[in-house]
Write a protein that holds these residues in place. Structure first.
Motif, mmCIF file in Angstrom:
data_model
loop_
_atom_site.group_PDB
_atom_site.id
_atom_site.type_symbol
_atom_site.label_atom_id
_atom_site.label_comp_id
_atom_site.label_asym_id
_atom_site.label_seq_id
_atom_site.Cartn_x
_atom_site.Cartn_y
_atom_site.Cartn_z
ATOM 1 N N VAL A 434 0.836 -1.165 0.283
ATOM 2 C CA VAL A 434 0.132 -0.063 -0.110
ATOM 3 C C VAL A 434 0.784 1.258 -0.045
ATOM 4 O O VAL A 434 1.789 1.297 0.869
ATOM 5 N N GLN A 435 0.538 2.072 -0.929
ATOM 6 C CA GLN A 435 1.469 3.378 -1.039
ATOM 7 C C GLN A 435 0.307 4.435 -1.253
ATOM 8 O O GLN A 435 -0.711 4.490 -1.531
ATOM 9 N N THR A 436 1.071 5.558 -1.461
ATOM 10 C CA THR A 436 0.053 6.953 -1.328
ATOM 11 C C THR A 436 0.560 7.432 -2.796
ATOM 12 O O THR A 436 1.790 7.807 -3.038
ATOM 13 N N LEU A 437 -0.519 7.866 -3.595
ATOM 14 C CA LEU A 437 -0.282 8.762 -4.935
ATOM 15 C C LEU A 437 -0.655 10.041 -4.544
ATOM 16 O O LEU A 437 -1.931 10.294 -4.034
ATOM 17 N N GLN A 438 -0.258 10.852 -5.260
ATOM 18 C CA GLN A 438 -0.592 12.277 -5.226
ATOM 19 C C GLN A 438 -1.152 12.640 -6.622
ATOM 20 O O GLN A 438 -0.534 12.621 -7.461
ATOM 21 N N PHE A 439 -2.341 12.966 -6.660
ATOM 22 C CA PHE A 439 -2.978 13.297 -7.730
ATOM 23 C C PHE A 439 -3.099 15.045 -7.880
ATOM 24 O O PHE A 439 -3.240 15.737 -6.976
ATOM 25 N N THR A 440 -2.650 15.470 -9.161
ATOM 26 C CA THR A 440 -2.808 16.742 -9.490
ATOM 27 C C THR A 440 -3.540 17.062 -10.677
ATOM 28 O O THR A 440 -3.631 16.414 -11.766
ATOM 29 N N VAL A 441 -4.567 18.172 -10.522
ATOM 30 C CA VAL A 441 -5.418 18.498 -11.412
ATOM 31 C C VAL A 441 -5.097 19.909 -11.844
ATOM 32 O O VAL A 441 -4.983 20.657 -11.039
ATOM 33 N N ARG A 442 -4.633 20.155 -13.072
ATOM 34 C CA ARG A 442 -4.170 21.555 -13.585
ATOM 35 C C ARG A 442 -5.212 22.056 -14.908
ATOM 36 O O ARG A 442 -5.141 21.290 -15.831
ATOM 37 N N ALA A 443 -5.593 23.136 -14.807
ATOM 38 C CA ALA A 443 -6.166 23.599 -15.950
ATOM 39 C C ALA A 443 -5.171 23.814 -17.162
ATOM 40 O O ALA A 443 -4.011 24.152 -16.972
ATOM 41 N N VAL A 444 -5.482 23.350 -18.493
ATOM 42 C CA VAL A 444 -4.557 23.490 -19.630
ATOM 43 C C VAL A 444 -4.342 24.916 -19.909
ATOM 44 O O VAL A 444 -3.193 25.235 -20.449
ATOM 45 N N ASP A 445 -5.393 25.604 -19.818
ATOM 46 C CA ASP A 445 -5.149 26.993 -20.367
ATOM 47 C C ASP A 445 -4.977 28.098 -19.340
ATOM 48 O O ASP A 445 -4.676 29.404 -19.286
#
Length: 462
Positions: A434-445
């Motif tokens: 079990v490990q931790t993922l860091q999700f990043t959501v970024r606007a393209v524009d």
């Protein structure tokens, strides 16, 4: 010890436990405070009726869209996730009321309370149609006839039209006003908008037209607990008994020198709650200062100093000096400033994006033929910005390994919440335990629109 009940004699008629309130006929007051109240009425009513019509960048300036769970407030869109911001705003509003009550008494009641503002508007309509105080009293005493029916009908028609517009404007804070007004003009209002328009219109008609001062006396809780916020330096409306007594008629009968009060009772006639301020401060007093205007007008005609009835404080009335800074006002002011600073900080730090990453709990993981380990995630993204955006989705493992995602982007409309099912894939040798993922959501524009969120990744047990 019990005994026979006393018999009532003709001189002792039975007394009712209930006594209906006498109808009040407030006289029009003239003076600086009357002008201030009139200005406040037009400003507040104008703001109330105008705000639902205003728009900003294609969105209503104020719209509480309950079905969509979006609250448009002066160019900012709030969501249920912003509940802490709304709570802070309500706390600031409450402390503002407490602070100003401590400093200036019931100025809110006298100048800005909705009950006072709409009652004043209804009284203005009543005076315009039925005339001043003595004319309204005479009309009430007159027998019913064509003239009385016509005058009363005109007054109620004007009241009902004004109340209906008030109810429709109130619904306009929850339904786009331009659509609502168009439906109303075509007599095609839906069920709920029609119900709430009629409900709030009827409430306005009843409260401002009939109940009036009874709301302030018996229904408003503020009048009951305001004394807890008063101190000896709180601003109140008071009668200068030392200067005014004995009144002219009493002095004439007793042979004593008369005070400045000529007992004209104009201060009582103009009072919207029907009290006699000369009997001392009473909880019914809403500090509107109508009695101050009436008394100053009489003192001016009598060529006597103004201020027989005036804004003052208990300490000043006893010969002391009014103190603006004292422990109570400083304490309320400090808490109010702290809450205001906290609200401003929350507003400035508020992110235009809300991200939530939910791991699929129906299966721990899935192993592909090539040995890669797959976890499924539901990504929910709320775009609070005024524009739609295409968002790139990335994920990084705890050791810095770039995680393969499918799909790698999602589009979310302005002020909407979008969701996407995303598969995260890691090589077998990087996906142990079990490990931790860091999700990043970024606007393209717009790279400044970004949000991060951590989620667990479950791989094959070594």
């Amino acid at each position: 010890m019990s005994g026979p009940l006393p018999k009532l004699t003709p001189e002792q008629p039975p007394r009712s436990l209930y006594e209906s309130a006498a109808k009040l006929y407030p006289r029009m007051a003239h003076g600086r405070y009357a002008r201030l109240r009139l200005l406040a009425m037009f400003a507040l009513l104008g703001l109330y009726y105008l705000l639902p019509w205003l728009q900003w960048k294609g969105q209503p300036l104020v719209l509480l869209d309950l079905p969509a769970r979006r609250f448009h407030l002066f160019g900012t869109t709030l969501f249920p996730q912003d509940l802490v911001l709304l709570s802070a705003l309500l706390a600031v509003a409450a402390l503002t009321l407490f602070l100003f009550t401590t400093l200036a008494g019931r100025v809110w009641c006298g100048y800005a309370c909705p009950q006072t503002v709409w009652t004043q508007a209804f009284l203005w309509i009543e005076r315009a149609i039925e005339g001043e105080r003595h004319q309204r009293q005479k009309l009430d005493r007159a027998p019913w006839g064509a003239r009385k029916i016509a005058i009363r009908g005109a007054r109620h028609a004007a009241w009902i039209a004004f109340a209906a517009w008030t109810g429709l404007s109130f619904v306009g804070y929850f339904v786009p006003m331009r659509e609502l007004a168009s439906d109303a003009l075509h007599f095609s209002l839906g069920g709920w908008p029609l119900f709430w328009t009629l409900f709030y219109g009827f409430t306005t008609w009843g409260n401002a037209g009939f109940m009036r001062e009874q709301v302030c006396k018996y229904m408003c809780p503020y009048a009951r607990f305001q004394s807890a916020m008063f101190d000896r330096d709180t601003l109140i409306v008071a009668y200068d008994e030392r200067r005014g007594e004995p009144r002219k008629l009493i002095a004439k009968s007793s042979g004593k020198p008369a005070g400045d009060c000529i007992d004209c009772t104009l201060c009582v006639q103009v009072c919207p709650v029907g009290i006699d301020i000369r009997k001392g401060l009473q909880y019914e007093c809403i500090a509107c200062a109508a009695c101050v205007d009436a008394c100053d007008e009489v003192m001016h005609r009598q060529q006597k100093p103004l201020g027989l009835i005036r804004y003052t404080s208990e300490r000043r009335d006893q010969g002391g000096r009014f103190r603006l800074l004292r422990p109570r006002s400083i304490a309320y002011g400090a808490v109010w400033l702290a809450l205001l600073a906290g609200f401003a900080t929350l507003l400035l730090l508020r992110s235009p994006l809300e991200l939530d990453v939910l791991r699929d709990r129906r299966q721990l993981y899935r192993e592909l033929d090539d040995g890669r380990i797959v976890n499924l995630y539901t990504i929910k993204l709320t775009n609070k910005d005024a524009n739609a955006h295409e968002f790139a989705v990335e994920a990084v493992a705890a050791d810095g390994t770039q995680v393969e995602l499918s799909p790698r982007s999602m589009r979310v409309a302005a002020t909407e919440t979008g969701s996407a099912l995303v598969a995260a894939l890691l090589p077998h040798d990087k996906a142990g335990g079990v490990q931790t993922l860091q999700f990043t959501v970024r606007a393209v524009d717009d790279a400044s629109l970004s949000r991060e969120h951590d989620a667990r990744f479950i791989g094959a047990t070594p």
